[in-house]
Design an enzyme around this catalytic site. Structure first.
Site, PDB file in Angstrom:
ATOM      1  N   LEU A 301     -96.509  87.752  34.684  1.00 21.36           N
ATOM      2  CA  LEU A 301     -97.432  88.456  35.572  1.00 21.36           C
ATOM      3  C   LEU A 301     -98.807  87.820  35.566  1.00 21.36           C
ATOM      4  O   LEU A 301     -99.508  87.808  36.562  1.00 21.36           O
ATOM      5  CB  LEU A 301     -97.567  89.915  35.144  1.00 21.36           C
ATOM      6  CG  LEU A 301     -96.321  90.779  35.227  1.00 21.36           C
ATOM      7  CD1 LEU A 301     -96.638  92.193  34.752  1.00 21.36           C
ATOM      8  CD2 LEU A 301     -95.819  90.827  36.662  1.00 21.36           C
ATOM      9  N   GLU A 303    -101.482  84.803  33.428  1.00 21.53           N
ATOM     10  CA  GLU A 303    -101.537  83.692  32.495  1.00 21.53           C
ATOM     11  C   GLU A 303    -102.979  83.250  32.322  1.00 21.53           C
ATOM     12  O   GLU A 303    -103.695  83.055  33.297  1.00 21.53           O
ATOM     13  CB  GLU A 303    -100.705  82.547  33.075  1.00 21.53           C
ATOM     14  CG  GLU A 303    -100.578  81.370  32.174  1.00 21.53           C
ATOM     15  CD  GLU A 303     -99.690  80.289  32.774  1.00 21.53           C
ATOM     16  OE1 GLU A 303     -99.633  80.186  34.015  1.00 21.53           O
ATOM     17  OE2 GLU A 303     -99.081  79.547  32.000  1.00 21.53           O
ATOM     18  N   PHE A 306    -104.456  80.808  26.957  1.00 30.15           N
ATOM     19  CA  PHE A 306    -103.401  80.949  25.947  1.00 30.15           C
ATOM     20  C   PHE A 306    -102.655  82.278  26.071  1.00 30.15           C
ATOM     21  O   PHE A 306    -101.537  82.395  25.620  1.00 30.15           O
ATOM     22  CB  PHE A 306    -103.979  80.793  24.531  1.00 30.15           C
ATOM     23  CG  PHE A 306    -105.032  81.807  24.199  1.00 30.15           C
ATOM     24  CD1 PHE A 306    -106.365  81.522  24.422  1.00 30.15           C
ATOM     25  CD2 PHE A 306    -104.699  83.045  23.680  1.00 30.15           C
ATOM     26  CE1 PHE A 306    -107.348  82.462  24.144  1.00 30.15           C
ATOM     27  CE2 PHE A 306    -105.673  83.987  23.397  1.00 30.15           C
ATOM     28  CZ  PHE A 306    -107.006  83.692  23.630  1.00 30.15           C
ATOM     29  N   GLY A 307    -103.271  83.252  26.718  1.00 31.78           N
ATOM     30  CA  GLY A 307    -102.647  84.568  26.815  1.00 31.78           C
ATOM     31  C   GLY A 307    -101.658  84.636  27.966  1.00 31.78           C
ATOM     32  O   GLY A 307    -101.804  83.957  28.972  1.00 31.78           O
ATOM     33  N   ARG A 308    -100.614  85.441  27.779  1.00 32.87           N
ATOM     34  CA  ARG A 308     -99.603  85.618  28.831  1.00 32.87           C
ATOM     35  C   ARG A 308     -99.211  87.093  28.886  1.00 32.87           C
ATOM     36  O   ARG A 308     -99.105  87.740  27.851  1.00 32.87           O
ATOM     37  CB  ARG A 308     -98.321  84.843  28.494  1.00 32.87           C
ATOM     38  CG  ARG A 308     -98.496  83.379  28.171  1.00 32.87           C
ATOM     39  CD  ARG A 308     -98.520  82.528  29.437  1.00 32.87           C
ATOM     40  NE  ARG A 308     -98.526  81.123  29.117  1.00 32.87           N
ATOM     41  CZ  ARG A 308     -99.623  80.390  28.916  1.00 32.87           C
ATOM     42  NH1 ARG A 308    -100.810  80.966  28.981  1.00 32.87           N
ATOM     43  NH2 ARG A 308     -99.551  79.117  28.634  1.00 32.87           N
ATOM     44  N   VAL A 309     -98.991  87.588  30.084  1.00 29.99           N
ATOM     45  CA  VAL A 309     -98.436  88.929  30.227  1.00 29.99           C
ATOM     46  C   VAL A 309     -97.146  88.816  31.028  1.00 29.99           C
ATOM     47  O   VAL A 309     -97.139  88.241  32.123  1.00 29.99           O
ATOM     48  CB  VAL A 309     -99.421  89.883  30.951  1.00 29.99           C
ATOM     49  CG1 VAL A 309     -98.826  91.284  31.035  1.00 29.99           C
ATOM     50  CG2 VAL A 309    -100.755  89.924  30.229  1.00 29.99           C
ATOM     51  N   LYS A 323     -97.319  91.433  26.087  1.00 32.23           N
ATOM     52  CA  LYS A 323     -98.449  90.522  25.935  1.00 32.23           C
ATOM     53  C   LYS A 323     -98.095  89.539  24.843  1.00 32.23           C
ATOM     54  O   LYS A 323     -97.615  89.921  23.777  1.00 32.23           O
ATOM     55  CB  LYS A 323     -99.713  91.284  25.547  1.00 32.23           C
ATOM     56  CG  LYS A 323    -100.331  92.074  26.683  1.00 32.23           C
ATOM     57  CD  LYS A 323    -101.707  92.584  26.288  1.00 32.23           C
ATOM     58  CE  LYS A 323    -102.275  93.492  27.369  1.00 32.23           C
ATOM     59  NZ  LYS A 323    -103.580  94.062  26.982  1.00 32.23           N
ATOM     60  N   ASP A 420    -114.764  98.759  25.766  1.00 31.33           N
ATOM     61  CA  ASP A 420    -114.544  97.781  26.832  1.00 31.33           C
ATOM     62  C   ASP A 420    -113.797  98.456  27.996  1.00 31.33           C
ATOM     63  O   ASP A 420    -112.712  98.037  28.381  1.00 31.33           O
ATOM     64  CB  ASP A 420    -113.770  96.568  26.292  1.00 31.33           C
ATOM     65  CG  ASP A 420    -113.807  95.386  27.254  1.00 31.33           C
ATOM     66  OD1 ASP A 420    -114.434  95.512  28.333  1.00 31.33           O
ATOM     67  OD2 ASP A 420    -113.200  94.347  26.939  1.00 31.33           O
TER      68      ASP A 420
END
Ligand SMILES: *[C@@H]1O[C@H](CO)[C@@H](O)[C@H](O)[C@H]1NC(C)=O
Ligand SMILES: *[C@@H]1O[C@H](CO)[C@@H](O)[C@H](O)[C@H]1NC(C)=O
Ligand SMILES: *[C@@H]1O[C@H](CO)[C@@H](O)[C@H](O)[C@H]1NC(C)=O
Length: 562
Positions: A301, A303, A306-309, A323, A420
């Site tokens: 969904l 990117e 380095f993070g991905r969902v 995640k 946040d």
């Protein structure tokens, strides 16, 4: 196990960036990454010919005490690859032409080579200088195929050389970092490592997220320092709106939103994971651990660098959001994902998306699972999608805000301050039910929502109250402020708040009484509620219980005639 390989494969396929017809590696070696970003990792700009545009777009801050930057490269083509390099400093007075220790043109060797650019500040002026390194590589001479790569750095220069002596000795301590970076022998090591080093390393890590509005700043200065005349914000009366001449005064009676006159009352101290014993994070993780083989990923969904969902399923029967971090993520990024993902652990409320499970079987790519019924997706992305946002009515906006204020009231009643609150940290489903989520990976997935203000910490500046900006004071009241900005996002299809304002000048503008302007099509009553969240004094902002009753009052008002 096969699932894991599947993930790896997916990550490879979905890795952003273009491909060049050539065999080349250009990267930052672990020593350089540690020095600049405080994490142990290699950062590839070009890996076996694949260009990583995320990495290239990232402006790496170079602290004042780091006096040169290096790159590492290697031709994999079986022969030298012709190149030429050009280095430009945006301010020759502050940072004279940087020198490099390889020739400006030549051939990239087939052996691994590291070269460096000396960044010696003149010491005449303190400033941030943009350093642009352009590299042209001829990948195939017969095709005359030239690839251009641009690396950007932001060097911090201080006034004199003696002033550059501020070294963060304790943070730079390689031993300290090494203890964290070592492959964990067990979870305890991992968690103890966090608690020991989180305080100092965390700051450094934040640099990695830092994408500053340098361009913004320049543009803004071109406006001759008069951005307050732009449409995105206005000078507001910071008195409670019920005393102002807003149309529906009856609705805004003090009994509905009464200022909290107890600003001197001590607010509850939030208990977040980082302040607790490392055993707490350990306990939470072990309680939530699920088997990796029960998780199936279906689509990517979102990117970041380095993070991905991912969307996926758990146990083949439950839809989940997953995640995770890419294979190249550092140990610290992994730890932050786990730690931040635990913020809302145990919060059981229909308006809160709390973590469903964690898998840390493979230390380099942990999964954090969230329940995702009915096509749950990120609220900010939903609002940014014209097809979705177009259909949202004022009534629905008020309902969403109301659901979220209930969730926050719940959190606050348990002594948790979110810190946040923004649409990027919420999710929405098909029935427009919204839930508040934690902020894990948001710095990576929404880099333009976070700014560094001179220090190495990366903050959601445009969502922060004055006292949070000035003194890092976070409380229920600073959450109310951010919630006001969230409501503004709901009304504007997630526009960037104060888009024209330089993050560095936010504090000044807020102090002067300027606030976000009333969005087009936003009813006065709703804007009055938002504006009330932006009262200068924390004690004068509404609590979430008050916001809640306010929003339901407005809801019944607007639905009465529908
Ligand atoms: C150069 O390489 C790129 C990437 O493979 C390719 O798309 C492009 O067609 C090439 N250019 C020429 C002139 O062959
Ligand atoms: C350039 O300088 C860096 C840092 O001082 C050093 O590590 C590197 O080996 C040098 N490279 C060359 C080609 O001399
Ligand atoms: C360069 O491109 C030509 C034409 O596509 C190809 O035949 C040749 O093998 C390439 N050379 C290298 C070194 O990749």
């Amino acid at each position: 196990m096969w699932l894991l390989s599947l993930l790896t494969l997916a990550a490879l396929h979905l890795r952003s960036g273009s491909e060049v017809a050539g065999h080349l590696n250009v990267f930052l070696n672990p020593v350089e990454v540690m020095r600049l970003l405080g994490v142990s990792a290699e950062v590839y700009y070009v890996r076996e010919g694949h260009i990583n545009n995320y990495a290239l777009n990232f402006i790496v801050p170079v602290p004042a005490n780091v006096k040169d930057i290096s790159f590492t490269w290697q031709s994999l083509a079986g022969r030298g690859l012709p190149y030429s390099i050009n280095v430009v400093s945006s301010d020759q007075e502050v940072l004279p032409r940087p020198a490099i220790n390889v020739s400006h043109s030549g051939e990239i060797p087939t052996s691994i080579q590291t070269w460096a650019i000396a960044l010696k500040c003149s010491g005449l002026k303190a400033a941030e200088v943009d350093v642009t390194v352009s590299l042209e590589v001829v990948l195939n001479r017969s095709l005359n195929n030239v690839t251009h790569l641009v690396f950007r750095r932001k060097k911090i220069c201080l006034v004199s050389d003696s002033a550059e002596g501020w070294t963060e000795e304790d943070v730079d301590d390689p031993q300290l970092l090494e203890t964290v970076m070592l492959p964990p022998t067990g979870l305890i090591t991992l968690v103890v490592g966090v608690s020991v080093a989180m305080g100092s390393v965390c700051l450094l890590l934040m640099i990695a997220y830092c994408v500053k509005g340098a361009a913004n700043k320049r543009q803004h200065h071109q406006h001759g320092g008069q951005p307050m005349r732009t449409s995105s914000f206005q000078r507001l009366n910071t008195h409670p709106p019920c005393q102002s001449s807003m149309g529906s005064a009856a609705y805004m009676t003090p009994s509905i939103i009464a200022p909290i006159h107890g600003s001197s009352l001590p607010r509850k101290v939030p208990v977040s994971v980082e302040q607790q014993h490392p055993e707490e994070l350990h306990r939470r993780i072990s309680e939530l651990t699920v088997e990796r083989c029960r998780v199936r990923l279906s689509s990517l969904l979102q990117e970041g660098t380095f993070g991905r969902v991912y969307r996926g399923t758990y146990n083949d029967n439950q839809d989940v959001l997953v995640k995770t971090v890419a294979q190249h993520a550092s140990q610290m990024q992994v730890l932050l994902l786990l730690q931040e993902g635990m913020l809302l652990y145990g919060a059981s409320h229909p308006g809160i998306l709390s973590v469903l499970g964690v898998s840390i079987e493979d230390h380099t790519t942990p999964f954090v699972l969230y329940p995702a019924l009915n096509n749950t997706r990120n609220l900010k992305l939903f609002l940014l999608d014209p097809a979705c946002a177009r259909t949202v009515t004022t009534i629905q906006i008020v309902m969403m805000a109301s659901q979220l204020s209930m969730a926050l009231d719940h959190l606050h009643s348990h002594g948790v301050v979110h810190k946040d609150i923004a649409t990027r940290n919420c999710v929405i489903d098909d029935q427009l039910r919204v839930k508040l989520s934690d902020s894990s990976l948001s710095r990576d997935l929404f880099p333009s929502d976070y700014n560094c203000l001179g220090d190495s910490e990366n903050r959601p500046v445009k969502w922060m109250s004055l006292e949070a900006l000035q003194h890092k004071q976070f409380s229920e009241a600073s959450d109310s402020w951010a919630f006001g900005v969230l409501m503004w996002e709901l009304c504007t299809s997630a526009k960037q708040p104060y888009a024209e304002v330089d993050p560095f000048e936010m504090e000044h503008y807020l102090k002067d009484g300027y606030r976000l302007a009333q969005p087009f099509n936003c009813p006065d009553e709703l804007f009055t509620i938002m504006a009330y969240c932006w009262a200068l004094l924390p004690g004068e902002r509404p609590t979430f219980a008050q916001l809640q009753s306010c929003l339901s009052e407005f809801y019944s008002q607007i639905t009465r005639y529908v």
